[in-house]
Design a protein around this motif. Structure first.
Motif, PDB file in Angstrom:
ATOM      1  N   ALA A  49      -5.603  -1.167   0.467  1.00  0.00           N
ATOM      2  CA  ALA A  49      -5.129  -0.848   1.816  1.00  0.00           C
ATOM      3  C   ALA A  49      -4.378  -2.047   2.393  1.00  0.00           C
ATOM      4  O   ALA A  49      -3.287  -1.907   2.945  1.00  0.00           O
TER       5      ALA A  49
ATOM      6  N   TYR B  93      -1.071  -2.504   0.572  1.00  0.00           N
ATOM      7  CA  TYR B  93      -0.041  -1.582   1.039  1.00  0.00           C
ATOM      8  C   TYR B  93       0.462  -1.995   2.412  1.00  0.00           C
ATOM      9  O   TYR B  93       1.668  -2.031   2.674  1.00  0.00           O
ATOM     10  N   GLY B  94      -0.464  -2.363   3.285  1.00  0.00           N
ATOM     11  CA  GLY B  94      -0.074  -2.847   4.597  1.00  0.00           C
ATOM     12  C   GLY B  94       0.824  -4.061   4.474  1.00  0.00           C
ATOM     13  O   GLY B  94       1.840  -4.186   5.170  1.00  0.00           O
TER      14      GLY B  94
ATOM     15  N   ARG C 225       4.364  -3.186   3.580  1.00  0.00           N
ATOM     16  CA  ARG C 225       5.101  -2.668   4.727  1.00  0.00           C
ATOM     17  C   ARG C 225       5.402  -3.790   5.724  1.00  0.00           C
ATOM     18  O   ARG C 225       6.461  -3.787   6.358  1.00  0.00           O
TER      19      ARG C 225
ATOM     20  N   TYR D 224      -0.765  -5.708   7.043  1.00  0.00           N
ATOM     21  CA  TYR D 224       0.574  -5.674   7.629  1.00  0.00           C
ATOM     22  C   TYR D 224       0.877  -7.000   8.324  1.00  0.00           C
ATOM     23  O   TYR D 224       1.910  -7.632   8.107  1.00  0.00           O
TER      24      TYR D 224
ATOM     25  N   ALA E 147      -5.344  -1.778   6.510  1.00  0.00           N
ATOM     26  CA  ALA E 147      -3.921  -1.894   6.234  1.00  0.00           C
ATOM     27  C   ALA E 147      -3.234  -2.676   7.345  1.00  0.00           C
ATOM     28  O   ALA E 147      -2.294  -3.439   7.108  1.00  0.00           O
TER      29      ALA E 147
END
Lengths: 334, 334
Positions: free
Chosen positions: A249, A252-253, A256, A228, A224
């Motif tokens: 993962a 989702y990272g 964010r 990000y 993640a």
DNA sequence: TTGCATAATGGCAACGTTAACATTTGGGCG
DNA sequence: CGCCCAAATGTTAACGTTGCCATTATGCAA
């Protein structure tokens, strides 16, 4: 009551029941040519002595083990649990058992998996490949031991089965283009992953097939955190309206990371992942992703071996497509 | 070159090498009492014929299978992959193999697991328990089949092993109290989970041991979403400065729920989870949590069986403590 | 009553391996 | 030259099961 060290055999049961060993055997297999009352007498003797058939004697006689071996280089790996569920389910269906073996990955060869299996009581074997074995091209399965490889590469002598990673990317890219996006950015994975590379190819070729030159990809490492960073990097790119990440993962990272730069998903950027692995781990996030059915892959592999039962099995190659699961992270543009 | 249907045996090798069957057997086992040149001749014959030892004949003769059976009611379960890694590692160490079986959970009894295993080529068995089997109190393992249960309950006739869930809660609660918190709130799990209930007991009793009456717990369902709701609910409670969630997903959900109500972690509230399962899935979140070593649990179970080797094995009960991993989600108060 | 088909059961052998014991060979030593 | 020991190899039997064939009971028609 001295502990009976020796295991009880048909002979003991036969003696107690006052019948021949053969009649005991026939009772075990519920043959119709044993009188019901005789059967009952034999069964009573079996219960009294605690008889259970000896696997070794049986398979020595039959020449079959009714067992499929599974060789893994890494036990801990995405999807292995689901695959095992599939192995076990298919084995169950055919009255087979599963024997699990961890193979040392040094060297990482099919030969080492094969020889590891050769002395075990198995009728066939499944090898879960994560990387490219050094001897993939030259490997020959043991004679009489049907071998199925879980990989998307095709092999001339072994059947293969896996998820269709190329098609996965095709689905995602076409889905996003269909929603009006002009291009799709990609967060990739480390280059040693076979499935990851195939996803990358699918992304690239599908874009080209639509006359779009693939933009520079961002290389991630499955975490993640790398997603990000990728999200932050892509936040400043005005051409970037849709991002496809190699796993959930990173997706989702990425979301964010985009948010940390003031970009909102899906209002500003659409994000799609792969694996459907976020499940119940992340609150308030229905990620659009691709779900694979690893259980089905596992079942297919074991079916191929346990379902053959003597018939000369042909070499087959099977790829199962994933299913795109729509969440809340993609928006129509224009 | 007709396909050789029949498998080659020591007899065939012996004939080709011009030695007795026994010498072949001795060569297979690398006995020192065979002349090196004879060995080489035998090995050449084995290679030429593609000999591989027959497991059935061998274990029939030896009366041992060198295999441990693993029975699972649910294959897909937290920690199962790590446990399997442990099973495989310990089996490897002792020259054993692992046979995996899925047991139908209807009814959910140890007896059904045991009888499922009884006809398989195993010397001992491990049962992974997730719930309380109906016959837990009355179950007797098959004679001669050492049985190890993966559970934290103690059994009079079977060895047991698991993570210490009570101690886990004790560690977390004492850690938080040690950081100055006056009490610890708890997000629990569904009541059917044995390990979850034990965590709940640990939380409650440790607080009481410190003279603190446990506050009302919030019941969750393992999902991040339930943790999110719990976080929102607890955000308004001024006495709540520390929250202990039954797993990491709920802990993460809780953090996000608190944030949605304007509370920050760890500035306003400290949060601790259990499982160390967030790993690389969530970016920028170093959750304070408890890490269990399921691989070690698996190894212990198989060691107990494969390491016994004939000696009469005593019944043992083993609980492994987890390790509290400090992250960024706990703050000292006062 | 006999003969004959069918049902029920028994005897034997073999699957591949290896432990235990038996035999042969080669040397060293008195 | 004979004796004995050790090294190397061979022979036999048994592990538990079940396929094949033989045998014995049972019922029924002639």
């Amino acid at each position: 009551m001295a502990a009976v060290k020796k295991s009880v055999s048909v002979k003991d049961v036969a003696r107690l029941a006052g019948v021949s060993e053969q009649t005991v055997s026939r009772t075990v297999h519920d043959s119709p040519s044993v009188r019901p009352e005789t059967k009952e007498r034999v069964r009573a003797a079996m219960r009294e002595l605690g008889y259970r058939p000896n696997f070794a004697g049986r398979s020595l006689r039959r020449g079959k083990f009714k067992t499929v071996g599974v060789a893994m280089f890494n036990i801990t790996g995405t999807g292995n649990l689901d695959r095992m569920e599939g192995f076990a389910a298919a084995a169950d269906k055919h009255g087979y058992a599963i024997t699990l073996t961890k193979v040392d990955g040094h060297p990482y060869t099919l030969e080492s998996a094969s020889s590891r299996m050769s002395a075990l009581p198995v009728d066939g074997m499944v090898v879960i490949m994560n990387r490219m074995p050094a001897d993939f091209g030259t490997f020959e399965p043991l004679p009489g031991m049907q071998t199925v490889l879980v990989t998307m590469l095709e092999h001339p002598l072994c059947s293969t089965v896996d998820n269709d990673q190329f098609d996965c990317s095709r689905q995602v890219v076409e889905y996003l283009l269909g929603r009006g996006h002009k291009t799709v950015h990609f967060i990739s994975c480390p280059e040693r992953s076979l499935s990851g590379m195939r996803r990358e190819e699918g992304w690239r070729e599908t874009l080209r097939a639509h006359g779009i030159e693939p933009p520079q990809l961002v290389r991630g490492d499955w975490t993640a955190q790398s997603g990000y960073a990728a999200g932050q990097a892509l936040a400043d790119d005005p051409t970037c309206t849709a991002i496809y990440a190699s796993n959930d993962a990173m997706a989702y990272g990425c979301i964010r990371g985009l948010e940390s730069r003031g970009k909102h998903v899906p209002q500003d950027v659409s994000v799609v992942g792969v694996d459907d692995s976020l499940g119940d781990i992340v609150p308030d996030c229905r990620l659009t992703t691709v779900r694979f059915d690893n259980k089905r892959v596992g079942m297919w592999a074991v079916d191929k071996i346990a379902g053959a039962e003597g018939v000369e099995p042909g070499v087959e190659h099977m790829l199962f497509p994933g299913v795109l699961v729509e969440g809340d992270t993609v928006r129509d543009v224009r």
